[in-house]
Enzyme design. Structure first.
Site, PDB file in Angstrom:
ATOM      1  N   VAL A   1       0.878  -1.168   0.000  1.00  0.00           N
ATOM      2  CA  VAL A   1       0.000   0.000   0.000  1.00  0.00           C
ATOM      3  C   VAL A   1       0.919   1.222   0.000  1.00  0.00           C
ATOM      4  O   VAL A   1       1.702   1.412   0.917  1.00  0.00           O
ATOM      5  CB  VAL A   1      -0.899   0.028   1.261  1.00  0.00           C
ATOM      6  CG1 VAL A   1      -1.790   1.265   1.260  1.00  0.00           C
ATOM      7  CG2 VAL A   1      -1.735  -1.243   1.363  1.00  0.00           C
ATOM      8  N   SER A   2       0.940   1.949  -1.130  1.00  0.00           N
ATOM      9  CA  SER A   2      -0.025   1.944  -2.218  1.00  0.00           C
ATOM     10  C   SER A   2       0.451   1.099  -3.416  1.00  0.00           C
ATOM     11  O   SER A   2       1.644   0.871  -3.582  1.00  0.00           O
ATOM     12  CB  SER A   2      -0.273   3.371  -2.706  1.00  0.00           C
ATOM     13  OG  SER A   2       0.919   3.909  -3.274  1.00  0.00           O
TER      14      SER A   2
ATOM     15  N   VAL B   1       2.967   2.771  -5.985  1.00  0.00           N
ATOM     16  CA  VAL B   1       4.264   3.195  -5.442  1.00  0.00           C
ATOM     17  C   VAL B   1       4.891   2.066  -4.621  1.00  0.00           C
ATOM     18  O   VAL B   1       5.891   1.472  -5.018  1.00  0.00           O
ATOM     19  CB  VAL B   1       4.117   4.477  -4.594  1.00  0.00           C
ATOM     20  CG1 VAL B   1       5.455   4.840  -3.937  1.00  0.00           C
ATOM     21  CG2 VAL B   1       3.644   5.645  -5.456  1.00  0.00           C
ATOM     22  N   CYS B   2       4.308   1.769  -3.476  1.00  0.00           N
ATOM     23  CA  CYS B   2       4.918   0.823  -2.539  1.00  0.00           C
ATOM     24  C   CYS B   2       4.983  -0.593  -3.097  1.00  0.00           C
ATOM     25  O   CYS B   2       5.889  -1.354  -2.756  1.00  0.00           O
ATOM     26  CB  CYS B   2       4.162   0.834  -1.226  1.00  0.00           C
ATOM     27  SG  CYS B   2       4.095   2.475  -0.473  1.00  0.00           S
ATOM     28  N   LEU B   3       4.023  -0.957  -3.944  1.00  0.00           N
ATOM     29  CA  LEU B   3       4.052  -2.248  -4.630  1.00  0.00           C
ATOM     30  C   LEU B   3       4.849  -2.159  -5.925  1.00  0.00           C
ATOM     31  O   LEU B   3       5.759  -2.957  -6.169  1.00  0.00           O
ATOM     32  CB  LEU B   3       2.626  -2.712  -4.908  1.00  0.00           C
ATOM     33  CG  LEU B   3       2.433  -3.896  -5.874  1.00  0.00           C
ATOM     34  CD1 LEU B   3       3.134  -5.144  -5.359  1.00  0.00           C
ATOM     35  CD2 LEU B   3       0.946  -4.162  -6.077  1.00  0.00           C
TER      36      LEU B   3
END
Length: 208
Positions: free
Chosen positions: A115-116, A119-121
């Protein structure tokens, strides 16, 4: 048969699960999936991975700051020996501790949830792909702040060669055989409502 990363199977020996920034503050903004469903799915992914003996790498960003700690449901489902790696970098792969933890597993197939989504994934999934790993994006164990962001993140990942998957399919592919002694525990960890219902119906028929 000539195998590629798109056809080579996930197994107990080649996969690692990486959970990026499932934090209280970030969850408050998730709009593309129901928050309770997201929690259910990421906890199921983490629990099934443990049943199957897959390494877990878990990370947060500035947990003492604006994004807050790991969601309590996930924190409660993690084994005691898994340290949550807190960092400041936007891309988890840019943190030496996170990168080192993934490399130390010796696994080439990296199943991400974050998450998010965009971005984070997406950022670490794209980065590990560039490093020669096979990255999988567990879409329903990830979330973001609008449907547009979700779609943009998915498109970018697919352009980079990241493989989209859902949390349960990833774990069932690793399981491979329903006669495995661990199968019941895997399905219990995934906690798929329809699977529970099917099991109850089957049990009912067996009695008759």
């Amino acid at each position: 048969m000539v195998e590629s990363k798109f056809t080579e199977r996930l197994t107990r020996d080649n996969a690692v699960v990486v959970l990026v920034d499932h934090q209280v503050g970030l969850y408050s903004g998730v709009r593309d999936i129901a928050v309770e469903e997201l929690k259910h799915n990421v906890v199921g992914l983490a629990k099934a991975a443990q049943v199957l003996g897959l390494p877990l790498v878990v990370t947060t960003t500035e947990a003492d700051g604006m994004w807050g700690p790991l969601i309590p449901e996930l924190a409660a489902g993690l084994p005691d020996d898994v340290a949550v790696l807190d960092r400041s970098t936007v891309n988890a792969w840019d943190d030496e501790h996170v990168q080192g933890a993934i490399r130390a597993t010796g696994r080439k197939k990296v199943i991400f949830a974050g998450v998010s989504t965009e971005v984070c994934l997406a950022f670490p999934a794209i980065s590990v792909t560039a490093e020669g790993f096979d990255a999988y994006a567990a879409i329903d164990a990830s979330g973001t702040f609008s449907r547009t962001k979700r779609e943009a993140g998915l498109l970018r990942m697919q352009q980079a060669g990241v493989i989209p998957i859902d949390y349960a399919t990833a774990m069932v592919e690793v399981l491979a055989d329903n006669s495995d002694p661990q199968a019941g525990y895997v399905y219990a960890a995934l906690e798929m409502p329809f699977a529970v219902l099917v099991g109850q119906i089957a049990a009912g028929y067996a009695k008759n």
